[in-house]
Design an enzyme around this catalytic site. Structure first.
Site, short mmCIF file in Angstrom:
data_model
loop_
_atom_site.label_atom_id
_atom_site.label_comp_id
_atom_site.label_asym_id
_atom_site.label_seq_id
_atom_site.Cartn_x
_atom_site.Cartn_y
_atom_site.Cartn_z
N THR A 92 46.01 42.90 42.73
CA THR A 92 46.86 42.07 43.57
C THR A 92 46.82 40.66 43.00
O THR A 92 46.25 40.43 41.92
CB THR A 92 46.40 42.11 45.05
N VAL A 118 53.61 45.24 45.20
CA VAL A 118 53.69 43.97 44.49
C VAL A 118 52.85 42.95 45.23
O VAL A 118 52.95 42.82 46.46
CB VAL A 118 55.15 43.47 44.40
N CYS A 119 51.99 42.25 44.53
CA CYS A 119 51.19 41.16 45.09
C CYS A 119 50.40 41.66 46.31
O CYS A 119 49.73 42.68 46.25
CB CYS A 119 52.12 40.00 45.42
N THR A 120 50.48 40.94 47.42
CA THR A 120 49.71 41.31 48.60
C THR A 120 50.25 42.54 49.32
O THR A 120 49.68 42.97 50.33
CB THR A 120 49.64 40.13 49.60
#
Length: 321
Positions: free
Chosen positions: A123, A103-105
């Site tokens: 990302t 998730v994300c970074t």
């Protein structure tokens, strides 16, 4: 069969990245008994960014048998991506996992562990260029809510982790369960993975030339107009040849692709809000036919218009609560 989901955090992780997917899988598990969700970090408990300290299992003590290994994001991602012990445990658990997700970074942590090599991934929009520069073995998709490539799945920032988790639940147990969980969480339906992280006009880098800014704004405001290169050049007060040359340099795409994205965005909004037929939506959005719109949706979003409406329409759903 119960699937084990291991959510991996670290110092400075984002709480929403943890709570969103955790709530999705836990909610689905309450209905079908299909998931066991665990939270782990090297050394056990850890502090989230700007928030409390969370209790967690020690990742060192987690053995195999994990179905979904999910690494979250947060401003502490850079330190996590340099943590040799964390990366070693991720590689160990990923070797026996059914799938790996970020998730994300969290994508940076997975990439540092070598788990995204050769895969398509995304990302948070603000970090896509950095991910591509630091990890050239990863094929970065810079403008998607989430991307699934084989057994690897990654999402954009923060709430996009909910969309990714719902998509994984749908893959495991069908759309009906994913819809039920989404409705319970009051997020309606998950966004398709190819849906843009932000508007077509907002994706364009700052443009200094007033004429070019004017045509970008005009297309975004009225995508259904007859936007040939000649018409766009006239609005920009440039020659068609000069516009065709400078547009990709300043905007990052061709005039035709920019217009197509603006029209897809307009059509997507109409599909989310109403029940008009695809032919009507296509004509009002500037497409010549429903078939032309379908091909554009597949290129831009990766799903046809009908599937987009089924997944993301808010009309009716907003009234049921």
């Amino acid at each position: 069969m119960e699937r084990e989901v291991l959510v991996v955090g670290y110092e400075g992780a984002t709480l929403t990245d943890i709570a969103g997917p955790l709530d999705v899988f836990t909610g689905a598990g309450r209905v079908c008994g299909g998931y066991r969700v665990r939270l782990a970090a090297v050394g056990g408990g850890f502090a989230v960014d700007g928030g409390p300290r969370l209790e967690a299992e020690d990742l060192r003590e987690v053995s195999g048998g994990v179905d979904t290994l999910l690494v979250v994001g947060g401003f502490g991602y850079a330190a996590a991506a340099r943590d040799a012990e964390l990366l070693a445990h991720l590689r160990r658990l990923a070797a026996g996992a059914g799938r790996v997700a970020g998730v994300c970074t969290g994508a940076f942590v997975l990439a540092a562990a070598g788990l995204l090599d050769g895969a398509r991934a995304t990302t948070h929009w603000a970090y896509c260029d950095r991910l591509a520069a630091e990890h050239p073995a990863v094929e970065v998709v810079p403008d998607a809510i989430y991307v699934r490539h084989g057994r690897v799945a990654t999402s954009a920032g923060v709430t996009a982790g909910i969309d990714l988790a719902l998509a994984l639940v749908e893959h495991d147990h069908g759309a009906a369960l994913a819809r039920l969980v989404a409705r319970w969480m009051v997020v309606f339906l998950q966004r398709p993975g190819g849906q843009s992280q932000f508007s077509v006009r907002a994706r364009v880098p700052p443009v200094r030339e007033p004429g070019l800014r004017a045509v970008l704004d005009a297309v975004a405001d009225d995508p259904a107009a007859d936007w040939t290169v000649t018409a766009m050049a006239r609005r920009a007060a440039l020659s068609p040849r000069h516009l065709a040359r400078v547009f990709p340099l300043r905007v990052g795409t061709s005039p035709a692709r920019y217009v197509e994205r603006a029209r897809v965005e307009a059509a997507a909004g109409a599909l989310e809000r109403g029940d008009e037929g695809l032919d009507v939506v296509a004509k009002r959005s500037g497409f010549g036919s429903a078939e032309t719109m379908r091909r554009a949706f597949l290129r831009v979003l990766g799903v046809p218009p009908g599937a987009y409406r089924d997944r993301f329409r808010t009309t009716g759903a907003a009234q049921e609560g």
